[in-house]
Design an enzyme around this catalytic site. Structure first.
Site, PDB file in Angstrom:
ATOM      1  N   LYS A 135       0.817  -1.215   0.000  1.00 19.69           N
ATOM      2  CA  LYS A 135       0.000   0.000   0.000  1.00 19.69           C
ATOM      3  C   LYS A 135       0.858   1.277   0.000  1.00 19.69           C
ATOM      4  O   LYS A 135       2.066   1.225   0.267  1.00 19.69           O
ATOM      5  CB  LYS A 135      -0.939  -0.037   1.216  1.00 19.69           C
ATOM      6  CG  LYS A 135      -1.976  -1.179   1.144  1.00 19.69           C
ATOM      7  CD  LYS A 135      -2.951  -1.149   2.327  1.00 19.69           C
ATOM      8  CE  LYS A 135      -3.997  -2.249   2.214  1.00 19.69           C
ATOM      9  NZ  LYS A 135      -4.977  -2.198   3.336  1.00 19.69           N
ATOM     10  N   TYR A 189     -12.416  -2.070  -3.660  1.00 18.56           N
ATOM     11  CA  TYR A 189     -12.916  -2.152  -2.281  1.00 18.56           C
ATOM     12  C   TYR A 189     -14.448  -2.041  -2.231  1.00 18.56           C
ATOM     13  O   TYR A 189     -15.004  -1.664  -1.199  1.00 18.56           O
ATOM     14  CB  TYR A 189     -12.261  -1.067  -1.424  1.00 18.56           C
ATOM     15  CG  TYR A 189     -10.873  -1.446  -0.944  1.00 18.56           C
ATOM     16  CD1 TYR A 189     -10.673  -2.527  -0.068  1.00 18.56           C
ATOM     17  CD2 TYR A 189      -9.746  -0.732  -1.345  1.00 18.56           C
ATOM     18  CE1 TYR A 189      -9.408  -2.877   0.373  1.00 18.56           C
ATOM     19  CE2 TYR A 189      -8.469  -1.082  -0.904  1.00 18.56           C
ATOM     20  CZ  TYR A 189      -8.311  -2.149  -0.046  1.00 18.56           C
ATOM     21  OH  TYR A 189      -7.065  -2.502   0.400  1.00 18.56           O
ATOM     22  N   PHE A 230     -15.386   3.928   6.886  1.00 21.36           N
ATOM     23  CA  PHE A 230     -14.020   4.286   6.498  1.00 21.36           C
ATOM     24  C   PHE A 230     -13.798   4.242   4.979  1.00 21.36           C
ATOM     25  O   PHE A 230     -12.686   4.468   4.506  1.00 21.36           O
ATOM     26  CB  PHE A 230     -13.004   3.371   7.199  1.00 21.36           C
ATOM     27  CG  PHE A 230     -13.201   1.891   6.950  1.00 21.36           C
ATOM     28  CD1 PHE A 230     -12.749   1.285   5.784  1.00 21.36           C
ATOM     29  CD2 PHE A 230     -13.824   1.097   7.909  1.00 21.36           C
ATOM     30  CE1 PHE A 230     -12.926  -0.073   5.567  1.00 21.36           C
ATOM     31  CE2 PHE A 230     -14.003  -0.274   7.703  1.00 21.36           C
ATOM     32  CZ  PHE A 230     -13.552  -0.852   6.515  1.00 21.36           C
ATOM     33  N   ARG A 258       2.496  -6.177   9.354  1.00 20.49           N
ATOM     34  CA  ARG A 258       1.769  -5.054   9.949  1.00 20.49           C
ATOM     35  C   ARG A 258       2.327  -4.668  11.309  1.00 20.49           C
ATOM     36  O   ARG A 258       2.354  -3.482  11.664  1.00 20.49           O
ATOM     37  CB  ARG A 258       0.275  -5.374   9.990  1.00 20.49           C
ATOM     38  CG  ARG A 258      -0.367  -5.249   8.592  1.00 20.49           C
ATOM     39  CD  ARG A 258      -1.707  -5.891   8.509  1.00 20.49           C
ATOM     40  NE  ARG A 258      -2.445  -5.528   7.281  1.00 20.49           N
ATOM     41  CZ  ARG A 258      -3.556  -6.134   6.902  1.00 20.49           C
ATOM     42  NH1 ARG A 258      -4.064  -7.131   7.617  1.00 20.49           N
ATOM     43  NH2 ARG A 258      -4.166  -5.764   5.793  1.00 20.49           N
ATOM     44  N   ASN A 282      -2.079   0.273   6.688  1.00 17.88           N
ATOM     45  CA  ASN A 282      -1.532  -0.948   7.276  1.00 17.88           C
ATOM     46  C   ASN A 282      -0.679  -1.748   6.299  1.00 17.88           C
ATOM     47  O   ASN A 282      -0.580  -2.971   6.389  1.00 17.88           O
ATOM     48  CB  ASN A 282      -2.657  -1.790   7.905  1.00 17.88           C
ATOM     49  CG  ASN A 282      -3.711  -2.198   6.889  1.00 17.88           C
ATOM     50  OD1 ASN A 282      -3.593  -1.904   5.717  1.00 17.88           O
ATOM     51  ND2 ASN A 282      -4.728  -2.913   7.356  1.00 17.88           N
ATOM     52  N   GLU A 335      -9.590 -10.991  -7.530  1.00 15.65           N
ATOM     53  CA  GLU A 335      -8.647  -9.881  -7.328  1.00 15.65           C
ATOM     54  C   GLU A 335      -7.429 -10.012  -8.241  1.00 15.65           C
ATOM     55  O   GLU A 335      -6.916  -9.011  -8.746  1.00 15.65           O
ATOM     56  CB  GLU A 335      -8.227  -9.812  -5.858  1.00 15.65           C
ATOM     57  CG  GLU A 335      -9.380  -9.355  -4.959  1.00 15.65           C
ATOM     58  CD  GLU A 335      -9.016  -9.312  -3.480  1.00 15.65           C
ATOM     59  OE1 GLU A 335      -9.903  -8.952  -2.683  1.00 15.65           O
ATOM     60  OE2 GLU A 335      -7.854  -9.622  -3.127  1.00 15.65           O
TER      61      GLU A 335
HETATM   62  P1  ATP Z   1      -7.085  -6.156   3.359  1.00 16.22           P
HETATM   63  O1  ATP Z   1      -8.466  -6.385   2.800  1.00 16.22           O
HETATM   64  O2  ATP Z   1      -6.488  -4.810   2.995  1.00 16.22           O
HETATM   65  O3  ATP Z   1      -6.156  -7.286   3.140  1.00 16.22           O
HETATM   66  P2  ATP Z   1      -8.142  -6.892   5.889  1.00 16.22           P
HETATM   67  O4  ATP Z   1      -8.840  -7.997   5.160  1.00 16.22           O
HETATM   68  O5  ATP Z   1      -7.287  -7.229   7.064  1.00 16.22           O
HETATM   69  O6  ATP Z   1      -7.212  -6.068   4.934  1.00 16.22           O
HETATM   70  P3  ATP Z   1     -10.638  -5.451   5.756  1.00 16.22           P
HETATM   71  O7  ATP Z   1     -11.589  -5.589   6.898  1.00 16.22           O
HETATM   72  O8  ATP Z   1     -10.904  -6.205   4.483  1.00 16.22           O
HETATM   73  O9  ATP Z   1      -9.174  -5.786   6.315  1.00 16.22           O
HETATM   74  O10 ATP Z   1     -10.501  -3.922   5.440  1.00 16.22           O
HETATM   75  C1  ATP Z   1      -9.888  -3.484   4.237  1.00 16.22           C
HETATM   76  C2  ATP Z   1      -8.969  -2.333   4.538  1.00 16.22           C
HETATM   77  O11 ATP Z   1      -9.740  -1.227   4.989  1.00 16.22           O
HETATM   78  C3  ATP Z   1      -7.972  -2.581   5.687  1.00 16.22           C
HETATM   79  O12 ATP Z   1      -6.825  -3.281   5.283  1.00 16.22           O
HETATM   80  C4  ATP Z   1      -7.657  -1.170   6.098  1.00 16.22           C
HETATM   81  O13 ATP Z   1      -6.738  -0.544   5.187  1.00 16.22           O
HETATM   82  C5  ATP Z   1      -9.009  -0.485   5.959  1.00 16.22           C
HETATM   83  N1  ATP Z   1      -9.763  -0.536   7.235  1.00 16.22           N
HETATM   84  C6  ATP Z   1     -10.353  -1.630   7.776  1.00 16.22           C
HETATM   85  N2  ATP Z   1     -10.958  -1.326   8.934  1.00 16.22           N
HETATM   86  C7  ATP Z   1     -10.757   0.011   9.128  1.00 16.22           C
HETATM   87  C8  ATP Z   1     -11.132   0.948  10.118  1.00 16.22           C
HETATM   88  N3  ATP Z   1     -11.857   0.594  11.185  1.00 16.22           N
HETATM   89  N4  ATP Z   1     -10.726   2.231   9.963  1.00 16.22           N
HETATM   90  C9  ATP Z   1     -10.006   2.630   8.886  1.00 16.22           C
HETATM   91  N5  ATP Z   1      -9.631   1.798   7.896  1.00 16.22           N
HETATM   92  C10 ATP Z   1      -9.982   0.510   8.017  1.00 16.22           C
END
Ligand code: ATP
Ligand code: MG
Length: 140
Positions: free
Chosen positions: A11, A51, A59, A104, A114, A128
């Site tokens: 990222k 997304y 968010f 992370r 992250n 994806e």
């Molecule tokens: P990714 O999908 O990026 O691999 P993940 O599966 O661990 O990460 P998701 O729940 O799918 O997390 O959320 C997608 C992304 O949205 C996260 O990686 C983070 O960048 C952002 N995100 C998730 N939760 C929050 C939050 N509470 N506040 C801000 N950003 C968030």
């Protein structure tokens, strides 16, 4: 176990801090092979589409702004159990909860910034990967 492929995104917070190589080393040390790789700048439309499942989350707007704030490195990782293994190497979404030695834990700035994305299941991984790559771009 089977050989799988998964999509990874390094990222903008990580590319900005010149951490691409350190992150790739963690993938390779875990036995994941980089079988496709491209550095790109996501458009707003691409980030919103990628997304899309999070569209209703509070968010979402901020996430799209963050993901378009700088270059990202999109990669296909291949290996035994690659989808789960990659998520193990990444660590928990919130770096405060991530295990020691994970990407992370070591590098993430916040729950949003992250450092990495990784596909979460076989079907999302296939979708994806094809969001960014043609089969002709992938070389095991
Ligand atoms: P990714 O999908 O990026 O691999 P993940 O599966 O661990 O990460 P998701 O729940 O799918 O997390 O959320 C997608 C992304 O949205 C996260 O990686 C983070 O960048 C952002 N995100 C998730 N939760 C929050 C939050 N509470 N506040 C801000 N950003 C968030
Ligand atoms: Mg996710």
């Amino acid at each position: 176990m089977a050989v799988e492929r998964t999509l990874s995104i390094i990222k903008p917070d990580a590319t900005r801090r010149n951490l691409t190589g350190k992150i790739v080393a963690k993938f390779e040390d875990a036995g994941l092979r980089i079988v496709a790789s491209r550095r790109i700048r996501l458009s707003k439309g691409q980030a919103e589409a990628f997304y899309g499942v999070h569209r209703e989350r509070p968010f979402f707007k901020s996430l799209v702004e963050f993901m378009t704030s700088g270059p990202v490195v999109v990669q296909v990782l291949e290996g035994e159990n690659a989808i789960a293994k990659n998520r193990e190497v990444m660590g928990a979404t919130n770096p405060a909860n991530a295990a020691p030695g994970t990407i992370r834990k070591d590098f993430a700035e916040s729950i949003e910034a992250n450092s990495v994305h990784g596909s979460d299941a076989a079907e999302t991984a296939a979708n994806e990967i094809h969001f960014f790559f043609s089969d002709l771009d992938i070389h095991s």
